[in-house]
Scaffold this motif. Structure first.
Motif, PDB file in Angstrom:
ATOM      1  N   VAL A 170       0.995  -1.281   0.012  1.00 51.38           N
ATOM      2  CA  VAL A 170      -0.078  -0.154  -0.087  1.00 51.38           C
ATOM      3  C   VAL A 170       0.879   1.371  -0.070  1.00 51.38           C
ATOM      4  CG1 VAL A 170      -1.590   1.483   1.389  1.00 51.38           C
ATOM      5  CG2 VAL A 170      -1.941  -1.094   0.972  1.00 51.38           C
ATOM      6  N   ALA A 171       1.738   1.269   0.919  1.00 48.14           N
ATOM      7  CA  ALA A 171       2.633   2.502   0.934  1.00 48.14           C
ATOM      8  C   ALA A 171       3.442   2.643  -0.117  1.00 48.14           C
ATOM      9  CB  ALA A 171       3.523   2.518   2.398  1.00 48.14           C
ATOM     10  N   ASN A 172       4.060   1.397  -0.697  1.00 47.55           N
ATOM     11  CA  ASN A 172       5.082   1.624  -1.705  1.00 47.55           C
ATOM     12  C   ASN A 172       4.257   2.151  -2.937  1.00 47.55           C
ATOM     13  OD1 ASN A 172       7.300   1.020   0.010  1.00 47.55           O
ATOM     14  ND2 ASN A 172       7.625  -0.947  -1.140  1.00 47.55           N
ATOM     15  N   PHE A 173       3.018   1.688  -3.187  1.00 47.87           N
ATOM     16  CA  PHE A 173       2.573   1.782  -4.601  1.00 47.87           C
ATOM     17  C   PHE A 173       2.005   3.275  -4.578  1.00 47.87           C
ATOM     18  CE2 PHE A 173      -1.767   1.094  -6.889  1.00 47.87           C
ATOM     19  CZ  PHE A 173      -1.437   1.401  -8.141  1.00 47.87           C
ATOM     20  N   VAL A 182       0.819  10.906 -10.344  1.00 46.83           N
ATOM     21  CA  VAL A 182      -0.397  10.336 -10.655  1.00 46.83           C
ATOM     22  C   VAL A 182      -1.606  10.683  -9.444  1.00 46.83           C
ATOM     23  CG1 VAL A 182      -1.698   8.263 -11.082  1.00 46.83           C
ATOM     24  CG2 VAL A 182       0.410   8.818 -12.199  1.00 46.83           C
ATOM     25  N   THR A 183      -2.698  11.115  -9.645  1.00 42.31           N
ATOM     26  CA  THR A 183      -3.692  11.201  -8.690  1.00 42.31           C
ATOM     27  C   THR A 183      -4.390   9.888  -8.963  1.00 42.31           C
ATOM     28  OG1 THR A 183      -3.932  13.734  -8.719  1.00 42.31           O
ATOM     29  CG2 THR A 183      -5.800  12.481  -7.880  1.00 42.31           C
ATOM     30  N   PRO A 184      -4.404   9.114  -7.817  1.00 38.18           N
ATOM     31  CA  PRO A 184      -5.358   7.829  -8.102  1.00 38.18           C
ATOM     32  C   PRO A 184      -6.789   8.084  -8.316  1.00 38.18           C
ATOM     33  CG  PRO A 184      -4.715   8.223  -5.778  1.00 38.18           C
ATOM     34  CD  PRO A 184      -3.973   9.244  -6.654  1.00 38.18           C
ATOM     35  N   GLU A 185      -7.433   7.200  -9.126  1.00 41.30           N
ATOM     36  CA  GLU A 185      -8.846   7.245  -9.171  1.00 41.30           C
ATOM     37  C   GLU A 185      -9.632   7.019  -8.043  1.00 41.30           C
ATOM     38  OE1 GLU A 185      -9.278   4.157 -12.145  1.00 41.30           O
ATOM     39  OE2 GLU A 185      -8.559   5.156 -13.809  1.00 41.30           O
ATOM     40  N   ALA A 186     -10.595   7.526  -7.887  1.00 38.97           N
ATOM     41  CA  ALA A 186     -11.655   7.544  -6.590  1.00 38.97           C
ATOM     42  C   ALA A 186     -11.902   6.277  -6.086  1.00 38.97           C
ATOM     43  CB  ALA A 186     -12.936   8.373  -6.978  1.00 38.97           C
ATOM     44  N   GLY A 187     -11.998   5.428  -6.993  1.00 41.92           N
ATOM     45  CA  GLY A 187     -12.398   3.927  -6.442  1.00 41.92           C
ATOM     46  C   GLY A 187     -11.008   3.281  -5.903  1.00 41.92           C
ATOM     47  N   LEU A 188      -9.760   3.730  -6.503  1.00 43.17           N
ATOM     48  CA  LEU A 188      -8.839   3.151  -5.931  1.00 43.17           C
ATOM     49  C   LEU A 188      -8.295   3.579  -4.669  1.00 43.17           C
ATOM     50  CD1 LEU A 188      -5.874   1.591  -6.059  1.00 43.17           C
ATOM     51  CD2 LEU A 188      -5.148   3.347  -7.733  1.00 43.17           C
ATOM     52  N   ALA A 189      -8.586   5.130  -4.782  1.00 47.55           N
ATOM     53  CA  ALA A 189      -8.326   5.823  -3.545  1.00 47.55           C
ATOM     54  C   ALA A 189      -8.987   5.088  -2.212  1.00 47.55           C
ATOM     55  CB  ALA A 189      -8.357   7.272  -3.574  1.00 47.55           C
ATOM     56  N   LEU A 215       0.006  10.695   0.535  1.00 43.85           N
ATOM     57  CA  LEU A 215      -1.773  11.014   0.322  1.00 43.85           C
ATOM     58  C   LEU A 215      -1.570  12.644   0.647  1.00 43.85           C
ATOM     59  CD1 LEU A 215      -3.668   8.584   2.912  1.00 43.85           C
ATOM     60  CD2 LEU A 215      -3.889   8.858   0.499  1.00 43.85           C
ATOM     61  N   ALA A 216      -0.813  13.225   1.575  1.00 42.17           N
ATOM     62  CA  ALA A 216      -0.636  14.578   1.653  1.00 42.17           C
ATOM     63  C   ALA A 216      -0.143  15.394   0.256  1.00 42.17           C
ATOM     64  CB  ALA A 216       0.164  14.975   2.752  1.00 42.17           C
ATOM     65  N   LYS A 217       0.815  14.660  -0.157  1.00 41.82           N
ATOM     66  CA  LYS A 217       1.504  15.314  -1.397  1.00 41.82           C
ATOM     67  C   LYS A 217       0.797  15.168  -2.679  1.00 41.82           C
ATOM     68  CE  LYS A 217       6.368  14.853  -0.381  1.00 41.82           C
ATOM     69  NZ  LYS A 217       7.662  14.139  -0.797  1.00 41.82           N
ATOM     70  N   GLY A 219      -2.521  15.931  -2.575  1.00 44.00           N
ATOM     71  CA  GLY A 219      -3.243  16.874  -2.146  1.00 44.00           C
ATOM     72  C   GLY A 219      -4.604  16.475  -1.293  1.00 44.00           C
ATOM     73  N   VAL A 220      -4.507  15.339  -0.674  1.00 43.95           N
ATOM     74  CA  VAL A 220      -5.651  14.764  -0.043  1.00 43.95           C
ATOM     75  C   VAL A 220      -5.586  15.787   1.397  1.00 43.95           C
ATOM     76  CG1 VAL A 220      -6.541  12.901   1.397  1.00 43.95           C
ATOM     77  CG2 VAL A 220      -5.499  12.571  -0.765  1.00 43.95           C
ATOM     78  N   LYS A 221      -6.921  16.313   1.834  1.00 42.38           N
ATOM     79  CA  LYS A 221      -7.124  17.259   2.740  1.00 42.38           C
ATOM     80  C   LYS A 221      -8.032  16.433   3.927  1.00 42.38           C
ATOM     81  CE  LYS A 221      -5.073  21.041   0.665  1.00 42.38           C
ATOM     82  NZ  LYS A 221      -3.749  21.381   1.473  1.00 42.38           N
ATOM     83  N   THR A 222      -8.724  15.509   3.496  1.00 41.29           N
ATOM     84  CA  THR A 222      -9.560  15.002   4.470  1.00 41.29           C
ATOM     85  C   THR A 222      -9.462  13.444   4.232  1.00 41.29           C
ATOM     86  OG1 THR A 222     -11.599  15.600   3.104  1.00 41.29           O
ATOM     87  CG2 THR A 222     -11.144  17.103   4.979  1.00 41.29           C
ATOM     88  N   PRO A 223      -8.512  12.688   4.797  1.00 45.21           N
ATOM     89  CA  PRO A 223      -8.505  11.255   4.564  1.00 45.21           C
ATOM     90  C   PRO A 223      -9.809  10.708   5.111  1.00 45.21           C
ATOM     91  CG  PRO A 223      -6.882  12.058   6.097  1.00 45.21           C
ATOM     92  CD  PRO A 223      -7.388  13.181   5.310  1.00 45.21           C
ATOM     93  N   ASP A 224     -10.168   9.417   4.852  1.00 47.79           N
ATOM     94  CA  ASP A 224     -11.310   8.599   5.461  1.00 47.79           C
ATOM     95  C   ASP A 224     -11.118   8.890   7.003  1.00 47.79           C
ATOM     96  OD1 ASP A 224     -13.691   6.589   5.166  1.00 47.79           O
ATOM     97  OD2 ASP A 224     -12.193   5.905   6.454  1.00 47.79           O
TER      98      ASP A 224
END
Length: 241
Positions: A170-173, A182-189, A215-217, A219-224
């Motif tokens: 998970v972390a390496n990918f 690359v910004t992961p697709e919503a389903g993947l995220a 996640l921060a880089k 641009g994720v502001k509000t993780p699950d």
């Protein structure tokens, strides 16, 4: 082995070096063994199959050996010629070895052939194959176009197999995706955040830090909310490590 190097077939070479690497044996860079075997591998490169290519270069990397220019060129040429036979693990292992050897610009034909093969066989890539292949691409500074067939196929496979990703995968990918812009697709995220929560108790400090940094880089502001709670709890529990 040095005395009979000229009689070694590709599988003999790959298996012998795999065994040496597995045992943690590292011959001196100027050893007669390395010189003889690299010469024989170069001469017989056209008979190496994909697994031989991947295993031999993986072994050389683990032994800290930078292949001679002629050998590197011959193996990349052979990989292009046999690209249609590479299995997902062969692709991932060969590129991981090249990346760890410090290769920044693999032969253009090799890159094109391996990306095409990875796209064609994406449905057979296991989580570790995906994570390692993307880690290698990122390490080499390779950035596929956002709309590439490779990214589309691999994100789809990663989403489908998310439940089998371990914390390091998970972390390496996600670290690799971030480095590639690359910004992961919503389903993947969503799938990866869900898996991180499910396996939170196995995350090591570096996994926690790398995943959240990615996640921060991105641009994720509000993780699950569940992810945030799980990772904060894991970080607290492993703070001493």
């Amino acid at each position: 082995a040095t005395a009979t190097a000229g009689a070694f077939r590709p599988q003999n070479i790959a298996n012998f070096f795999w065994a040496l690497a597995k045992m943690g044996i590292k011959p001196p860079a100027s050893s007669a063994l390395l010189e003889a075997m690299q010469r024989q591998a170069t001469a017989t490169a056209g008979a190496f199959d994909p697994q031989n290519v991947a295993n031999f270069f993986t072994a050389l990397e683990k032994m800290g050996v930078t292949p001679e220019a002629g050998l590197a060129a011959a193996m990349q040429k052979q990989a292009v010629a046999r690209a249609g036979e590479f299995q997902p693990q062969n692709v991932a292992n060969f590129f991981t070895a090249l990346a760890k050897m410090g290769v920044k610009t693999p032969d253009a034909g090799l890159l094109e052939a391996m990306q095409a093969r990875a796209t064609a066989t994406a449905g057979a890539f296991r989580p570790q194959n995906i994570a390692n292949f993307f880690w290698a691409l990122a390490k080499m500074g390779i950035k596929p176009p956002a709309s590439s067939a490779l990214l589309e196929a691999m994100q789809r496979q990663a989403t489908a197999t998310a439940g089998a990703f371990d914390p390091q995968n998970v972390a390496n990918f996600f670290t690799a995706l971030e480095k590639m812009g690359v910004t992961p697709e919503a389903g993947l995220a969503a799938a990866m955040q869900k898996q991180a929560v499910a396996r939170a108790g196995e995350f090591q400090p570096q996994n926690v830090a790398n995943f959240f940094t990615a996640l921060a880089k991105m641009g994720v502001k509000t993780p699950d909310a569940g992810l945030l709670e799980a990772m904060q709890a894991r970080a607290t529990a492993t703070a001493g490590a």
